[in-house]
Design an enzyme around this catalytic site. Structure first.
Site, PDB file in Angstrom:
ATOM      1  N   LYS A 112       0.079  -0.890  -0.372  1.00 44.96           N
ATOM      2  CA  LYS A 112      -0.156   0.040   0.263  1.00 44.96           C
ATOM      3  C   LYS A 112       1.202   1.159  -0.421  1.00 44.96           C
ATOM      4  O   LYS A 112       1.437   1.173   0.448  1.00 44.96           O
ATOM      5  CB  LYS A 112      -1.039  -0.190   0.935  1.00 44.96           C
ATOM      6  CG  LYS A 112      -2.077   1.564   1.076  1.00 44.96           C
ATOM      7  CD  LYS A 112      -3.005   0.777   2.684  1.00 44.96           C
ATOM      8  CE  LYS A 112      -4.004   1.693   2.701  1.00 44.96           C
ATOM      9  NZ  LYS A 112      -4.567   2.010   4.298  1.00 44.96           N
ATOM     10  N   SER A 192      -9.418   1.840   2.308  1.00 44.75           N
ATOM     11  CA  SER A 192      -8.458   2.226   1.865  1.00 44.75           C
ATOM     12  C   SER A 192      -7.501   1.110   0.978  1.00 44.75           C
ATOM     13  O   SER A 192      -6.532   2.328  -0.021  1.00 44.75           O
ATOM     14  CB  SER A 192      -7.967   3.389   3.016  1.00 44.75           C
ATOM     15  OG  SER A 192      -7.247   2.919   3.340  1.00 44.75           O
ATOM     16  N   SER A 235     -10.167  -1.282   6.186  1.00 51.10           N
ATOM     17  CA  SER A 235      -9.129  -1.345   4.601  1.00 51.10           C
ATOM     18  C   SER A 235      -8.707  -2.116   4.227  1.00 51.10           C
ATOM     19  O   SER A 235      -7.701  -1.934   3.650  1.00 51.10           O
ATOM     20  CB  SER A 235      -8.446   0.770   4.897  1.00 51.10           C
ATOM     21  OG  SER A 235      -9.172   1.637   5.557  1.00 51.10           O
TER      22      SER A 235
END
Length: 581
Positions: A112, A192, A235
């Site tokens: 990420k 996310s 997320s």
């Protein structure tokens, strides 16, 4: 608290400074009084102490020094649209060690874009205008999880797009643009850790095409075997659910968060996102273990050499079942206790189609030989409110770059600009949640003072105890993960010639698809229980003839990820979710 010393140099603070500082604290010091003279002296002494630290050279902790990789120099590039049709990649690279051989040898990984990878930009999914000098900083460190993955033989192929400042549950707020679902472009992947979800799921889409189950040929770009996501309210699990992969949020404090951009240490988690249960267990064994730096870790956190052998233990459990003749569609789950969390199916906005798929998936355990029963945790209904009021007041500190109260690695290379009008103007029509969080924190302080957050923290203990009590009777709790089938990207979020920034004029157009998304996930961020989304079926995509994945969430006792892996693996004996494509 003592004063280090009284300043003997030229004054750096004035009486006006002292009066302004007092006013900021809500009181006044009598002007011209001996008290004011004393506090002016103290202010100059404190300023001298501050300047002493400012003049020290920056310290870089050698424990986070980037790992030596093949080729020496670390290079990266920004992929174009042809190479990156889902917009899932933030930056591309190839990083692997020349000598490391281990459990992840040959596996490709994306991390990420809030995880520090030495030599690569740290993008956070946000506009560079929000950061110092208007640039995304090049990381001088490797996050601990990056070091461990490289040491285990993995090949890092790049950083994955994430939602703006990691503050949105669906995939259309990143500064680089919307992230498309690999199963149906134009639809979200969840957030996310949106890019991670898309990149890992590419492999399943390609497999479906090779097997003749999907005749579509829209471009996907290169995917990865596994990814490293982040989770503060869902997320990891939500993108996993929307993308049809496995996403594990481990017990809080099991995997070090050092070198990863934080939102609040109370709720920060990082974990694996994979195509299989086995890979989730394998990655967890590599990533977990105390690092001596992260304050999220406690005496309960195992030392690296004491981390359970999740992958080996799972294989051994299956082998024992096979040996005893139990690894069948009638007895694979024998000995497992499954709790259907009643309140998890009563959340506001739960799509009946999602509820039906997950309930059916839960009932499968009964035919597999498990004990299945409904379990009630009434406080679960208040879990999202507890999570919100417990965590939100401190989140502006992370947005502003303020360090947490406990000693940690503060990532000095990441310096946000002061929050102001530019912050608002940049985000309000891209990710209004990042603005709303600041508004919420100020609202709480202004209307309730610190008492509400303190009360919420006590309810976190109550909520943890409630889940612990339920988990005395069962091995895992089951809930739907995503409350709806994956939504379509709202009109106006895609970047076009007419709308180059992808700004949506109506804030509610952005918020509406995300409302209620985390009602079943965020509670476990504050209580610290491990939770994993696993794909269990399909739902019809609104406005399309296509279908999109639905995820079931498995929650276990703290530090008992092994039960999650066993339960997920046993469920698959009855058929994997993609078999119904």
């Amino acid at each position: 608290m003592s004063i280090v010393s009284l300043s003997t140099g030229e004054p750096t603070c004035t009486v006006e400074d002292v009066r302004a500082i007092a006013a900021a604290n809500g009181f006044t010091i009598p002007p011209g009084s001996v008290d004011e003279t004393a506090f002016l002296l103290f202010a100059n002494a404190f300023d001298a102490t501050c300047e002493e630290v400012i003049k020290l050279p920056e310290y870089e902790d050698p424990r986070l020094k980037p790992v030596a990789v093949e080729g020496g120099e670390r290079k990266f590039y920004l992929p174009g649209a042809k190479e990156n049709p889902l917009n899932a990649w933030a930056h591309r690279t190839i990083l692997k060690t020349a000598t490391a051989k281990g459990p992840l040898s040959g596996r490709t990984i994306a991390v990420k874009d809030n995880v520090s990878v030495g030599g690569l930009p740290l993008g956070l999914g946000c506009s560079p205008s929000l950061l110092k000098d208007g640039k995304h900083p090049i990381s001088p460190i490797d996050a601990i999880v990056v070091q461990r993955l490289l040491a285990a033989g993995a090949t890092i192929k790049g950083t994955a797009t994430c939602e703006n400042l990691s503050m949105f549950a669906v995939s259309y707020t990143s500064h680089s643009g919307v992230v498309h679902n690999a199963w149906l472009p134009g639809y979200a992947t969840g957030g996310s850790s949106s890019g991670c979800g898309a990149l890992v799921s590419i492999g399943d889409v390609e497999e479906a095409r090779r097997g003749g189950k999907d005749s579509r040929d829209y471009p996907l770009g290169e995917g990865v075997d596994v990814a490293v996501g982040g989770d503060q309210g869902g997320s990891i699990r939500l993108p996993a659910a929307y993308s049809g992969i496995y996403g594990l949020m481990p017990t809080h404090g099991l995997i070090p968060y050092t070198g990863i951009a934080a939102l609040n240490p109370l709720i920060d988690h990082t974990g694996p996102m994979t195509r299989t249960v086995e890979d989730a267990a394998l990655m967890l064994g590599v990533m977990a273990g105390y690092d001596g730096i992260d304050p999220r870790m406690t005496p309960e956190s195992p030392m690296p050499d004491k981390v359970p052998k999740y992958s080996e233990d799972l294989h051994a459990w299956v082998a024992e079942k096979e040996k005893s003749g139990e690894w069948t569609t009638k007895s694979a789950a024998k000995g497992l206790r499954i709790g259907i969390l009643k309140e998890g199916f009563e959340i506001v906005g739960l799509d009946p189609a999602v509820s039906k798929v997950v309930k059916t998936a839960g009932e499968r355990f009964r035919s597999l030989g498990a004990e299945v029963k409904e379990v009630s945790v009434p406080l679960h209904k208040h879990g999202a409110a507890i999570w919100t009021t417990a965590a939100r007041p401190m989140m502006p500190n992370s947005i502003s770059g303020n360090p947490p109260d406990l000693l940690s690695h503060t990532m000095p290379h990441l310096q946000p600009n002061p929050i102001g009008q530019t912050y608002y103007d940049t985000l309000v029509h891209r990710n209004p949640a990042a603005v709303n969080i600041l508004m919420n924190a100020a609202h709480m302080q202004r209307k309730y003072g610190p008492s509400l957050a303190r009360k919420a923290h006590m309810h976190v203990w109550e909520l943890r105890a409630a889940y612990d009590k339920a988990l005395e009777e069962v091995d895992v709790l089951i809930t739907p993960c995503n409350n709806t089938v994956c939504p379509k990207h709202p009109a106006g979020t895609a970047k076009t010639d007419d709308n180059p920034e992808g700004f949506s004029e109506r804030i509610m157009d952005l918020f509406e698809p995300a409302i209620g998304n985390t009602l079943n996930t965020c509670s476990f961020n504050v209580t610290g229980h491990p939770a994993m989304s696993m794909p269990v079926g399909w739902g019809k995509a609104e406005g399309s003839d296509g279908r999109l994945p639905i995820g079931m969430q498995l929650v276990a006792r703290r530090w008992d990820e092994a039960s999650i892996f066993k339960v997920a693996k046993a469920w698959e004996v009855g058929g994997r979710w993609v078999d119904s494509l």
